[in-house]
Design an enzyme around this catalytic site. Structure first.
Site, PDB file in Angstrom:
ATOM      1  N   GLU A 131      -1.236   1.757   5.879  1.00 36.35           N
ATOM      2  CA  GLU A 131      -0.007   0.962   5.955  1.00 36.35           C
ATOM      3  C   GLU A 131      -0.348  -0.444   6.445  1.00 36.35           C
ATOM      4  O   GLU A 131      -1.063  -0.597   7.432  1.00 36.35           O
ATOM      5  CB  GLU A 131       0.981   1.662   6.899  1.00 36.35           C
ATOM      6  N   GLN A 132       0.244  -1.449   5.791  1.00 35.95           N
ATOM      7  CA  GLN A 132      -0.077  -2.829   6.165  1.00 35.95           C
ATOM      8  C   GLN A 132       0.517  -3.224   7.521  1.00 35.95           C
ATOM      9  O   GLN A 132      -0.063  -4.032   8.237  1.00 35.95           O
ATOM     10  CB  GLN A 132       0.410  -3.781   5.079  1.00 35.95           C
ATOM     11  N   ARG A 171      17.602   4.288   8.181  1.00 32.80           N
ATOM     12  CA  ARG A 171      16.233   4.412   7.649  1.00 32.80           C
ATOM     13  C   ARG A 171      15.223   4.604   8.773  1.00 32.80           C
ATOM     14  O   ARG A 171      14.277   5.379   8.655  1.00 32.80           O
ATOM     15  CB  ARG A 171      15.858   3.179   6.825  1.00 32.80           C
ATOM     16  N   TYR A 212      29.941   2.905   5.570  1.00 30.50           N
ATOM     17  CA  TYR A 212      30.021   4.305   5.985  1.00 30.50           C
ATOM     18  C   TYR A 212      29.498   4.464   7.417  1.00 30.50           C
ATOM     19  O   TYR A 212      28.763   3.606   7.936  1.00 30.50           O
ATOM     20  CB  TYR A 212      29.233   5.219   5.028  1.00 30.50           C
ATOM     21  N   ASP A 241       9.287   3.350  -4.925  1.00 30.01           N
ATOM     22  CA  ASP A 241       9.642   2.023  -5.458  1.00 30.01           C
ATOM     23  C   ASP A 241       8.486   1.364  -6.203  1.00 30.01           C
ATOM     24  O   ASP A 241       8.712   0.514  -7.070  1.00 30.01           O
ATOM     25  CB  ASP A 241      10.067   1.097  -4.314  1.00 30.01           C
TER      26      ASP A 241
END
Ligand code: FAD
Length: 427
Positions: free
Chosen positions: A53-54, A130, A240, A320
């Site tokens: 992971e960067q 998230r 929401y 993605d």
């Protein structure tokens, strides 16, 4: 140390057989939701996985997102659904509302705020921050596969050959594996290395995101319930409850050509947001006006056509990086999570290029259908006068997009048996 020049991998047919005792080592680039899910699912099947992971740290970034029933099945398989449920809100119904009058156009109002939700029902969708979902996955990976997650590793190149693939990082470090999966998001370096850098098309829409504390939001959400989609010409506001009602997540999508930056953290101001929604119902403008300034961010929406293939030799794509999609169905994260499980199942059956191929065959049609449907949903809800809108055939009404069983694609084991076995073991 010099960075190696990019080289194309050998063709699909050049599958290299490994000695029987060789344990396949999979390199996953990107520790987003897709990369972490894939890593946990691969590790559970005895496949060695290393994630690069960067970012130097995994922190509190982003805001709300939807976890469909299909993604919940994956999280249950991984034994983390229970932990996520404690932080999530259940979506029981969505109210589609007229932007000016507030009239109910479709769906139903759920007057509760989520604080008293039961933890054991099986909703079509959950909504979760998230950062909460990401943290549960990261903690699980660190516990189960200590040392598999490597931060501060920004991939800049990869070299694939007959006997393996080498990942090259920005500081010159390298590592070697049998297969490499690019889960490096919207602006994937891996995809660029495989298929060339493609310029995305700006859709003319900007999404604004804000989190409003429940007590500030309550005057503006009391009448229309915990989840509402306000629809107007050229604008949508989807809001929401998150964190069991403690916060209201707002995603406002507006047609504008004034700004075209990409990314998740560009600051926005309440004034620009309120101006865009001028003339809308006071429940909308009131809510946007109380959004804390430091919580407001915006990103431009870009559209990329579906890729005709994801794999080249030992290297493939996920999430993605493979299929970025517009947010109108809220299914981008769910597709990445589903990908992770199917990848692991395919590599458990065949830990080589053939496994990557069967993963792609299972996932490309599904994600392409959802990608195109997301685009259509956006055109539908923003493009017409809401007084004339018929949502009965909208993609958001298509239950198969949400209530999907990704594992059955590869295993043929029915969801019901897996759900009962794995929810018992959820943490
Ligand atoms: C910071 C952030 C905030 C987000 N906030 C939201 C939100 O609020 N709501 C929402 O719906 N969606 C949000 N998303 C997007 C959402 O998480 C994805 O659309 C979806 O989950 C698909 O996940 P993914 O794993 O494919 O990609 P992502 O979740 O985007 O993860 C990709 C990961 O790859 C890493 N990466 C990228 N390039 C490299 C490289 N060269 N080398 C190593 N690592 C690399 C990134 O740092 C990132 O951690 C956010 C994404 C990010 C990165």
């Amino acid at each position: 140390m010099p960075i190696s020049r990019p080289r194309r991998s050998p063709s699909t047919s050049a599958v290299v057989s490994r000695p029987a005792e060789h344990r396949t080592r999979v390199l996953v680039v990107g520790a987003g939701l897709g990369g972490l899910t894939a890593a946990l699912a691969l590790h559970a099947r005895g496949i060695e996985v290393q994630v690069f992971e960067q970012a130097p740290a995994l922190g509190e970034v982003g805001a709300g997102l939807t976890v469909s029933r299909g993604a919940q099945r994956v999280l249950a398989e991984l034994g983390v659904l229970g932990e996520i449920r404690r932080r999530a809100s259940v979506v029981r119904s969505n109210a589609f509302l007229h932007y000016r009058t507030g009239a109910l156009l479709d769906g139903a109002v759920d007057p509760t705020d989520g604080s008293a939700d039961a933890l054991d029902d099986e909703p079509r969708n959950l909504q979760v921050h998230r950062a909460d979902l990401h943290a549960v996955l990261a903690v699980a990976l660190r516990d189960r596969a200590p040392g598999a997650l490597h931060l501060s590793h920004r991939l800049v190149d990869l070299v694939s050959g007959a006997d393996g693939v080498t990942a090259v990082f920005a500081d010159g470090r390298t590592t070697r594996g049998d297969l490499l999966v690019g889960a490096d998001g919207l602006r994937s370096v891996v995809r660029g290395r495989l298929f060339g850098v493609q310029q995305p098309r700006f859709t003319g829409q900007v999404a604004f995101r804000c989190l409003v504390p429940g007590e500030l939001a309550s005057p503006y959400v009391a009448r229309t319930g915990r989840a509402a989609v306000w629809i107007g010409p050229g604008r949508v506001l989807n809001r929401y409850a998150l964190r069991r009602g403690a916060t209201v997540n707002c995603v406002a999508i507006a047609r504008t050509d004034s700004w075209t930056g990409e990314g998740w953290t560009t600051p926005a101001t309440p004034e620009e947001l309120v101006a865009l929604y001028d003339g809308w119902h006071p429940d909308v403008t009131g809510l946007l006006a109380v959004a804390p300034r430091e919580q407001l961010a915006k990103w431009a929406l870009y559209d990329r056509p579906p890729l005709p293939r994801w794999r080249d030799g030992r290297v493939s794509l996920l999430g993605d990086a493979a299929h970025p999609m517009l947010p109108f169905l809220g299914l981008g994260s769910a597709m990445a999570i589903e990908d992770g499980l199917v990848l692991a199942q395919a590599l458990a059956a065949s830990p080589d290029e053939a496994g990557l191929e069967s993963y792609e065959s299972a996932r490309r049609p599904r994600t392409e259908e959802v990608l195109l449907a997301s685009r259509h949903e956006g055109t539908l809800v923003q493009g017409r006068d809401p007084d004339l809108l018929d949502l009965s055939a909208a993609p958001s009404r298509n239950a198969s997009f949400y209530d999907f069983d990704p594992a059955a694609q590869a295993t043929g084991v029915p969801a019901a048996s897996r759900d009962s076995a794995s929810s018992a073991g959820s943490t």
